[in-house]
Write a protein that holds these residues in place. Structure first.
Motif, PDB file in Angstrom:
ATOM      1  N   LEU A  88       0.828  -1.205   0.000  1.00  0.00           N
ATOM      2  CA  LEU A  88       0.000   0.000   0.000  1.00  0.00           C
ATOM      3  C   LEU A  88       0.866   1.259   0.000  1.00  0.00           C
ATOM      4  O   LEU A  88       0.643   2.183  -0.797  1.00  0.00           O
ATOM      5  N   VAL A  89       1.866   1.307   0.885  1.00  0.00           N
ATOM      6  CA  VAL A  89       2.723   2.493   0.969  1.00  0.00           C
ATOM      7  C   VAL A  89       3.497   2.686  -0.331  1.00  0.00           C
ATOM      8  O   VAL A  89       3.652   3.809  -0.817  1.00  0.00           O
ATOM      9  N   ARG A  90       3.967   1.594  -0.919  1.00  0.00           N
ATOM     10  CA  ARG A  90       4.699   1.706  -2.179  1.00  0.00           C
ATOM     11  C   ARG A  90       3.795   2.216  -3.296  1.00  0.00           C
ATOM     12  O   ARG A  90       4.213   3.040  -4.117  1.00  0.00           O
ATOM     13  N   PHE A  91       2.550   1.768  -3.320  1.00  0.00           N
ATOM     14  CA  PHE A  91       1.615   2.244  -4.344  1.00  0.00           C
ATOM     15  C   PHE A  91       1.335   3.730  -4.154  1.00  0.00           C
ATOM     16  O   PHE A  91       1.325   4.500  -5.124  1.00  0.00           O
ATOM     17  N   GLN A 105      10.382  13.988   0.803  1.00  0.00           N
ATOM     18  CA  GLN A 105       9.584  12.810   1.137  1.00  0.00           C
ATOM     19  C   GLN A 105      10.425  11.783   1.884  1.00  0.00           C
ATOM     20  O   GLN A 105      11.565  11.504   1.516  1.00  0.00           O
ATOM     21  N   PHE A 106       9.836  11.222   2.918  1.00  0.00           N
ATOM     22  CA  PHE A 106      10.506  10.225   3.757  1.00  0.00           C
ATOM     23  C   PHE A 106       9.649   8.960   3.773  1.00  0.00           C
ATOM     24  O   PHE A 106       8.467   9.012   4.088  1.00  0.00           O
ATOM     25  N   CYS A 107      10.250   7.819   3.401  1.00  0.00           N
ATOM     26  CA  CYS A 107       9.515   6.556   3.308  1.00  0.00           C
ATOM     27  C   CYS A 107      10.174   5.515   4.196  1.00  0.00           C
ATOM     28  O   CYS A 107      11.404   5.430   4.257  1.00  0.00           O
ATOM     29  N   THR A 108       9.353   4.723   4.843  1.00  0.00           N
ATOM     30  CA  THR A 108       9.856   3.583   5.606  1.00  0.00           C
ATOM     31  C   THR A 108       8.988   2.373   5.306  1.00  0.00           C
ATOM     32  O   THR A 108       7.777   2.490   5.112  1.00  0.00           O
ATOM     33  N   GLY A 109       9.632   1.197   5.261  1.00  0.00           N
ATOM     34  CA  GLY A 109       8.891  -0.043   5.098  1.00  0.00           C
ATOM     35  C   GLY A 109       8.368  -0.298   3.704  1.00  0.00           C
ATOM     36  O   GLY A 109       7.277  -0.844   3.555  1.00  0.00           O
ATOM     37  N   LEU A 110       9.117   0.067   2.650  1.00  0.00           N
ATOM     38  CA  LEU A 110       8.644  -0.160   1.291  1.00  0.00           C
ATOM     39  C   LEU A 110       8.768  -1.613   0.862  1.00  0.00           C
ATOM     40  O   LEU A 110       8.116  -2.039  -0.090  1.00  0.00           O
ATOM     41  N   CYS A 170       6.129   0.034  11.844  1.00  0.00           N
ATOM     42  CA  CYS A 170       5.191   0.863  11.091  1.00  0.00           C
ATOM     43  C   CYS A 170       5.739   1.108   9.689  1.00  0.00           C
ATOM     44  O   CYS A 170       6.937   1.015   9.441  1.00  0.00           O
ATOM     45  N   PHE A 171       4.821   1.396   8.796  1.00  0.00           N
ATOM     46  CA  PHE A 171       5.152   1.671   7.400  1.00  0.00           C
ATOM     47  C   PHE A 171       4.576   3.050   7.103  1.00  0.00           C
ATOM     48  O   PHE A 171       3.392   3.302   7.365  1.00  0.00           O
ATOM     49  N   GLN A 172       5.392   3.942   6.567  1.00  0.00           N
ATOM     50  CA  GLN A 172       4.877   5.297   6.400  1.00  0.00           C
ATOM     51  C   GLN A 172       5.433   6.003   5.174  1.00  0.00           C
ATOM     52  O   GLN A 172       6.501   5.670   4.666  1.00  0.00           O
ATOM     53  N   LEU A 173       4.644   6.975   4.727  1.00  0.00           N
ATOM     54  CA  LEU A 173       5.018   7.869   3.635  1.00  0.00           C
ATOM     55  C   LEU A 173       4.705   9.270   4.121  1.00  0.00           C
ATOM     56  O   LEU A 173       3.537   9.639   4.285  1.00  0.00           O
ATOM     57  N   VAL A 174       5.745  10.048   4.394  1.00  0.00           N
ATOM     58  CA  VAL A 174       5.594  11.396   4.947  1.00  0.00           C
ATOM     59  C   VAL A 174       6.293  12.375   4.023  1.00  0.00           C
ATOM     60  O   VAL A 174       7.407  12.111   3.553  1.00  0.00           O
ATOM     61  N   PHE A 175       5.654  13.500   3.749  1.00  0.00           N
ATOM     62  CA  PHE A 175       6.216  14.466   2.812  1.00  0.00           C
ATOM     63  C   PHE A 175       5.854  15.880   3.231  1.00  0.00           C
ATOM     64  O   PHE A 175       4.934  16.102   4.044  1.00  0.00           O
ATOM     65  N   ALA A 176       6.591  16.821   2.686  1.00  0.00           N
ATOM     66  CA  ALA A 176       6.334  18.240   2.951  1.00  0.00           C
ATOM     67  C   ALA A 176       6.823  19.045   1.758  1.00  0.00           C
ATOM     68  O   ALA A 176       7.866  18.729   1.177  1.00  0.00           O
ATOM     69  N   ALA A 211     -10.146   7.212  -2.020  1.00  0.00           N
ATOM     70  CA  ALA A 211      -9.153   6.712  -2.971  1.00  0.00           C
ATOM     71  C   ALA A 211      -8.374   5.542  -2.377  1.00  0.00           C
ATOM     72  O   ALA A 211      -8.113   4.535  -3.054  1.00  0.00           O
ATOM     73  N   VAL A 212      -7.982   5.671  -1.100  1.00  0.00           N
ATOM     74  CA  VAL A 212      -7.220   4.593  -0.450  1.00  0.00           C
ATOM     75  C   VAL A 212      -8.074   3.337  -0.326  1.00  0.00           C
ATOM     76  O   VAL A 212      -7.570   2.215  -0.479  1.00  0.00           O
ATOM     77  N   GLN A 213      -9.359   3.495  -0.068  1.00  0.00           N
ATOM     78  CA  GLN A 213     -10.232   2.328   0.003  1.00  0.00           C
ATOM     79  C   GLN A 213     -10.293   1.597  -1.333  1.00  0.00           C
ATOM     80  O   GLN A 213     -10.272   0.363  -1.378  1.00  0.00           O
ATOM     81  N   ARG A 214     -10.352   2.355  -2.429  1.00  0.00           N
ATOM     82  CA  ARG A 214     -10.364   1.724  -3.748  1.00  0.00           C
ATOM     83  C   ARG A 214      -9.060   0.988  -4.006  1.00  0.00           C
ATOM     84  O   ARG A 214      -9.048  -0.147  -4.497  1.00  0.00           O
TER      85      ARG A 214
END
Length: 473
Positions: free
Chosen positions: A107-110, A188-193, A201-207, A300-303
């Motif tokens: 999910l995070v990678r997508f 952008q900072f990504c963990t757990g791809l 935890c798996f996250q996608l954080v950006f600013a 969108a995430v649900q789809r």
């Protein structure tokens, strides 16, 4: 925790010895500070503690999205860099949802690779403009759209790619004449791809950031965080076991699958948090805008979650999607029949007219097979697994890519010069060359063939391409 600590020490040691070289000439400590600031700002937004200045605003009667404001997040040029230049403050819209049978890493990678599936360019532009001006005007005053081009520029990553720091450039396109298009840059900072990631935890954080990327750039963190609920006693997500002994010998931590059935029962909690600066007189308007935007992201995430949920039969997510449509088997039959009709040979060594098995053979074919619409501006409508890998996209996001986007100027000219021949004889061979993936990476291929796919009514349904022996350059 012990393994994470050992990895951190190894990372520091390699940075100190000069084994790791980072982009843009930045020092490792500076880049690590950026990662920490992004994570800290995101944690602050999710927690929303009163002591940190957050207060919950009244809702609209539907408590699916929580809106909080913080008027303390204001800074002048000589105060803390984690505060923001905003004449009013910052509003945070938060939502959480339970995910069932959705691999967090997938999910995070997508979400990282297919931003156009969930993001609105105007909201990114709004946050970015607040960094450069003390005026926070509402989105929509300068109508823009995302051109579809997303360029990811790596900055730093840990030894085993558990954490990645990168700059993302979104190319904008003005909808009204007379307006200049604007590109947006995100840190952008990504963990757990990686599905084998053992993180909690798996996250996608950006600013949004200024294109000059100063070291003291203010960061307004937004993003996604997925926390698995089903953990085994060893700390690994359910369905996987941690082989710590072999990791100490091999120098990397490995996760071994222990039955695909458990993955179908995996539960996790997704938290979404987006922050927006506001002017005091626009507080209610920005709050309404933020609430609606986060609701659209939740939808969108649900789809996406439904699309990438693995099937219990063991098929991967993409094949599950296409096998769920009866027309997919029909299209597979048309592709193979048209190939045999035009070229006089079979596409597969062992052709099988049975629909589902033929679809499976097409999906598992060793070369990349792509189909695009038979229109003035062809867009991709189908791809097998190798085709999706080559384009670095997903079956859900295929239609975001058009045929001309995967070729450079020389490639487009070569293709267009063969179109008359393709229309006349029904197929054409293309010489080896280089094309582009959906992520902008160069892909070389030995040769390719294009042919018209004809339906039962003898009308051209689409164009098919087969790229032989492709690889990333």
């Amino acid at each position: 925790m012990t393994t994470a600590a050992l990895r951190h020490i190894r990372q520091i040691a390699q940075e100190t010895s000069g084994e790791v070289v980072y982009a843009l000439g930045r020092q490792p400590a500076v880049l690590r500070t950026f990662s920490q600031r992004l994570s800290r700002g995101f944690n602050d937004a999710i927690s929303g503690f009163n002591d940190d200045g957050w207060s919950v605003m009244a809702g609209d009667g539907i408590e699916d999205v929580i809106i909080a404001c913080n008027s303390k997040k204001i800074r002048s040029n000589n105060t803390a860099p984690n505060a923001f230049i905003a004449p009013g403050g910052v509003i945070c819209a938060k939502a959480s949802m339970l995910l069932q049978s959705v691999p967090p890493a997938v999910l995070v990678r997508f979400l990282r690779e297919h931003r156009s599936e969930w993001a609105d360019y105007n909201f990114d532009a709004y946050s970015a403009s607040a960094l450069k001006s003390s005026s926070c005007s509402l989105p929509g005053l300068r109508p823009m759209r995302f051109s579809g081009s997303q360029i990811i520029m790596p900055l730093a990553h840990t030894v085993e790619n558990e954490e990645i720091l990168e700059v993302v450039r979104l190319e904008g396109q003005a909808l009204d004449e007379g307006l200049l298009s604007r590109d947006i840059h995100l840190l952008q900072f990504c963990t757990g791809l990686d599905e084998k990631s053992m993180g909690s935890c798996f996250q996608l954080v950006f600013a949004p950031i200024d294109e000059l990327f100063p070291d003291d750039a203010p960061l307004i963190s937004s993003g996604f965080r997925v926390i698995p609920l089903d953990m085994k006693t060893d700390g690994a997500p359910a369905g996987r076991t941690l082989d710590l002994a072999s990791s100490l010998e091999a120098g990397s931590t490995t996760l071994q699958a222990s039955g695909g059935a458990d993955d179908c029962n995996l539960r996790s909690v997704l938290t979404i948090a987006f922050q927006f600066p506001y002017e005091m007189h626009l507080q209610d308007s920005v709050a309404t805008m933020a609430r609606q935007y986060v609701r659209s992201i939740v939808s969108a995430v649900q789809r996406v979650s439904m699309a990438i949920s693995p099937s219990r039969s063991g098929l991967n997510a993409e094949h599950k999607i296409i096998s769920g449509f009866p027309e997919a088997a029909t299209l597979a039959r048309w592709i193979c029949q048209s190939y045999r009709f035009h070229l006089g040979v079979e596409l597969f060594r062992q052709a099988d007219e049975a629909g589902e098995s033929l679809l499976r053979m097409l999906w598992d074919h060793e070369d990349a097979i792509l189909c695009c619409s038979f229109k003035e501006k062809p867009v991709f409508t189908f791809a097998n697994e190798m085709g999706i890998n080559m384009l670095e996209t997903s079956f859900v996001a295929l239609q975001d890519l058009s045929l001309d986007k995967i070729f450079d100027e020389a490639g487009r000219k070569a293709l267009y010069s063969e179109i008359p021949k393709l229309m006349e004889q029904g197929f054409v061979y293309l010489p080896g060359g280089v094309c582009l993936s959906g992520m902008g990476r160069h892909v070389s291929f030995e040769n390719a063939v294009a042919w018209k796919v004809v339906g039962e009514d003898n009308n051209v349904h689409c164009l098919a391409f087969c790229f032989v022996n492709w690889s990333f350059v």
